[in-house]
Design a protein around this motif. Structure first.
Motif, PDB file in Angstrom:
ATOM      1  N   MET A  74     -89.635  56.619  51.618  1.00 38.60           N
ATOM      2  CA  MET A  74     -89.322  55.427  51.910  1.00 38.60           C
ATOM      3  C   MET A  74     -88.475  55.598  53.497  1.00 38.60           C
ATOM      4  SD  MET A  74     -87.200  55.341  48.480  1.00 38.60           S
ATOM      5  CE  MET A  74     -87.708  53.839  47.733  1.00 38.60           C
ATOM      6  N   ILE A  75     -89.173  54.542  54.115  1.00 41.98           N
ATOM      7  CA  ILE A  75     -88.452  55.126  56.028  1.00 41.98           C
ATOM      8  C   ILE A  75     -88.275  53.761  56.308  1.00 41.98           C
ATOM      9  CG2 ILE A  75     -89.277  56.091  57.846  1.00 41.98           C
ATOM     10  CD1 ILE A  75     -91.773  57.462  56.776  1.00 41.98           C
ATOM     11  N   ASN A  76     -87.230  54.067  55.535  1.00 40.91           N
ATOM     12  CA  ASN A  76     -86.409  52.565  56.290  1.00 40.91           C
ATOM     13  C   ASN A  76     -85.288  52.500  57.129  1.00 40.91           C
ATOM     14  OD1 ASN A  76     -87.709  51.422  54.243  1.00 40.91           O
ATOM     15  ND2 ASN A  76     -86.676  52.014  52.794  1.00 40.91           N
ATOM     16  N   GLU A  77     -84.692  51.077  57.807  1.00 39.27           N
ATOM     17  CA  GLU A  77     -84.006  50.899  59.174  1.00 39.27           C
ATOM     18  C   GLU A  77     -83.202  52.180  59.920  1.00 39.27           C
ATOM     19  OE1 GLU A  77     -80.539  49.243  56.940  1.00 39.27           O
ATOM     20  OE2 GLU A  77     -81.732  49.147  55.003  1.00 39.27           O
ATOM     21  N   ASN A  78     -84.551  52.850  60.885  1.00 36.23           N
ATOM     22  CA  ASN A  78     -84.518  54.148  61.569  1.00 36.23           C
ATOM     23  C   ASN A  78     -84.513  52.557  62.833  1.00 36.23           C
ATOM     24  OD1 ASN A  78     -83.777  56.009  59.900  1.00 36.23           O
ATOM     25  ND2 ASN A  78     -86.068  55.266  58.730  1.00 36.23           N
ATOM     26  N   PRO A  79     -83.856  52.669  64.077  1.00 32.93           N
ATOM     27  CA  PRO A  79     -83.694  51.377  64.624  1.00 32.93           C
ATOM     28  C   PRO A  79     -84.523  52.418  66.164  1.00 32.93           C
ATOM     29  CG  PRO A  79     -81.095  52.530  64.865  1.00 32.93           C
ATOM     30  CD  PRO A  79     -81.977  53.342  63.239  1.00 32.93           C
ATOM     31  N   SER A  80     -84.756  53.487  66.115  1.00 37.23           N
ATOM     32  CA  SER A  80     -85.362  54.129  67.380  1.00 37.23           C
ATOM     33  C   SER A  80     -86.683  54.945  66.947  1.00 37.23           C
ATOM     34  CB  SER A  80     -84.731  55.566  67.733  1.00 37.23           C
ATOM     35  OG  SER A  80     -82.766  54.834  68.232  1.00 37.23           O
ATOM     36  N   LEU A  81     -87.332  55.068  65.781  1.00 37.03           N
ATOM     37  CA  LEU A  81     -88.073  55.162  64.839  1.00 37.03           C
ATOM     38  C   LEU A  81     -89.462  54.191  65.900  1.00 37.03           C
ATOM     39  CD1 LEU A  81     -89.965  57.611  63.634  1.00 37.03           C
ATOM     40  CD2 LEU A  81     -89.291  55.920  61.354  1.00 37.03           C
ATOM     41  N   THR A  82     -90.411  55.602  66.716  1.00 40.43           N
ATOM     42  CA  THR A  82     -91.683  54.387  67.012  1.00 40.43           C
ATOM     43  C   THR A  82     -93.098  55.299  66.561  1.00 40.43           C
ATOM     44  OG1 THR A  82     -91.557  56.007  68.240  1.00 40.43           O
ATOM     45  CG2 THR A  82     -90.984  54.020  68.889  1.00 40.43           C
ATOM     46  N   VAL A  83     -92.765  56.591  66.155  1.00 38.16           N
ATOM     47  CA  VAL A  83     -94.397  56.679  65.465  1.00 38.16           C
ATOM     48  C   VAL A  83     -93.888  58.180  64.067  1.00 38.16           C
ATOM     49  CG1 VAL A  83     -95.894  58.784  64.929  1.00 38.16           C
ATOM     50  CG2 VAL A  83     -95.558  57.567  67.338  1.00 38.16           C
ATOM     51  N   ASP A 101     -88.320  47.541  58.008  1.00 35.61           N
ATOM     52  CA  ASP A 101     -87.157  47.200  59.170  1.00 35.61           C
ATOM     53  C   ASP A 101     -87.120  48.231  60.199  1.00 35.61           C
ATOM     54  OD1 ASP A 101     -86.862  44.955  57.850  1.00 35.61           O
ATOM     55  OD2 ASP A 101     -85.772  45.624  55.923  1.00 35.61           O
ATOM     56  N   ASN A 102     -87.702  49.083  60.964  1.00 36.44           N
ATOM     57  CA  ASN A 102     -87.875  50.102  61.960  1.00 36.44           C
ATOM     58  C   ASN A 102     -88.626  49.130  63.129  1.00 36.44           C
ATOM     59  OD1 ASN A 102     -87.245  52.402  59.879  1.00 36.44           O
ATOM     60  ND2 ASN A 102     -89.544  51.439  59.659  1.00 36.44           N
ATOM     61  N   PRO A 103     -87.229  48.565  63.985  1.00 38.60           N
ATOM     62  CA  PRO A 103     -87.752  47.514  64.522  1.00 38.60           C
ATOM     63  C   PRO A 103     -88.868  47.856  65.559  1.00 38.60           C
ATOM     64  CG  PRO A 103     -85.300  47.676  65.056  1.00 38.60           C
ATOM     65  CD  PRO A 103     -85.725  48.648  63.784  1.00 38.60           C
ATOM     66  N   GLU A 104     -88.745  49.232  66.234  1.00 36.64           N
ATOM     67  CA  GLU A 104     -89.711  50.092  67.431  1.00 36.64           C
ATOM     68  C   GLU A 104     -90.986  50.319  67.290  1.00 36.64           C
ATOM     69  OE1 GLU A 104     -88.683  49.299  70.569  1.00 36.64           O
ATOM     70  OE2 GLU A 104     -87.099  48.682  70.132  1.00 36.64           O
ATOM     71  N   LEU A 105     -91.060  50.857  65.579  1.00 31.75           N
ATOM     72  CA  LEU A 105     -92.076  51.927  65.244  1.00 31.75           C
ATOM     73  C   LEU A 105     -93.198  50.896  65.292  1.00 31.75           C
ATOM     74  CD1 LEU A 105     -92.818  53.814  62.929  1.00 31.75           C
ATOM     75  CD2 LEU A 105     -93.252  52.154  61.234  1.00 31.75           C
TER      76      LEU A 105
END
Length: 176
Positions: A74-83, A101-105
């Motif tokens: 469950m990888i959710n709502e991490n605003p800076s996560l890219t990879v 909901d990881n906007p930069e992923l």
């Protein structure tokens, strides 16, 4: 050990180093916006339950090269996560893979994953461009990719069975 859980810590930048190789339950980091380093958990080989990473400052999840099986993600709502990657030993997920909901992923890759008992749900990742598990043979439940503003390159070349629905929706571009 049972649960590894870190919650609501505004100043924690790194998880503590642990010699553990397995847990009988979940590993969870929730609401730790300064957290950018998971390398303290890089020895984990087995997680019986979920790896949950929510509302962190992570830019990459790439330290789990030894992890061979997990109950789910469950990888959710991490605003800076890219990879989401670096899972070079992961062959089995008994439950679900969720990245929401990881906007930069931009990329989610499981290069050696062979079995997935649950669903794949990837929604609200506006910059997602790559979603791959090239060795995977079957998805136990549904496969959903929604709300990306990029063309999504999918590499699930060995999947012959999806247990339920196949859903693509509200994407600005169609899957490649």
């Amino acid at each position: 050990v049972g649960n590894l859980s870190i919650s609501r810590n505004d100043k924690l930048a790194a998880v503590p180093a642990l010699p553990l190789v397995s847990t009988t339950n979940l590993a969870k980091v929730d609401q730790c916006p300064a957290l950018t380093d998971l390398s303290g958990w890089s020895n984990l080989e087995t997680l019986t339950n979920f790896l949950m990473l929510t509302k962190t400052g992570l830019t990459a999840i790439d330290v789990f090269a030894k992890l061979s099986s997990v109950g789910g993600f469950m990888i959710n709502e991490n605003p800076s996560l890219t990879v989401v990657g670096g899972f070079s030993s992961l062959t089995a997920v008994s439950g679900s893979v969720q990245a929401n909901d990881n906007p930069e992923l931009t990329s989610v890759v499981f290069p050696e994953l062979l079995t997935l008992g649950g669903d794949v749900t990837v929604t609200g990742n506006l910059k997602l461009g790559t979603l791959a598990a090239p060795q995977l043979g079957a998805i136990g439940k549904w496969f959903t990719v929604q709300d990306s503003q990029q063309p999504v390159a999918l590499d699930f070349g060995n999947v012959t069975t999806i247990g339920s629905d196949l859903r693509f929706g509200f994407n600005s571009a169609t899957p490649e």
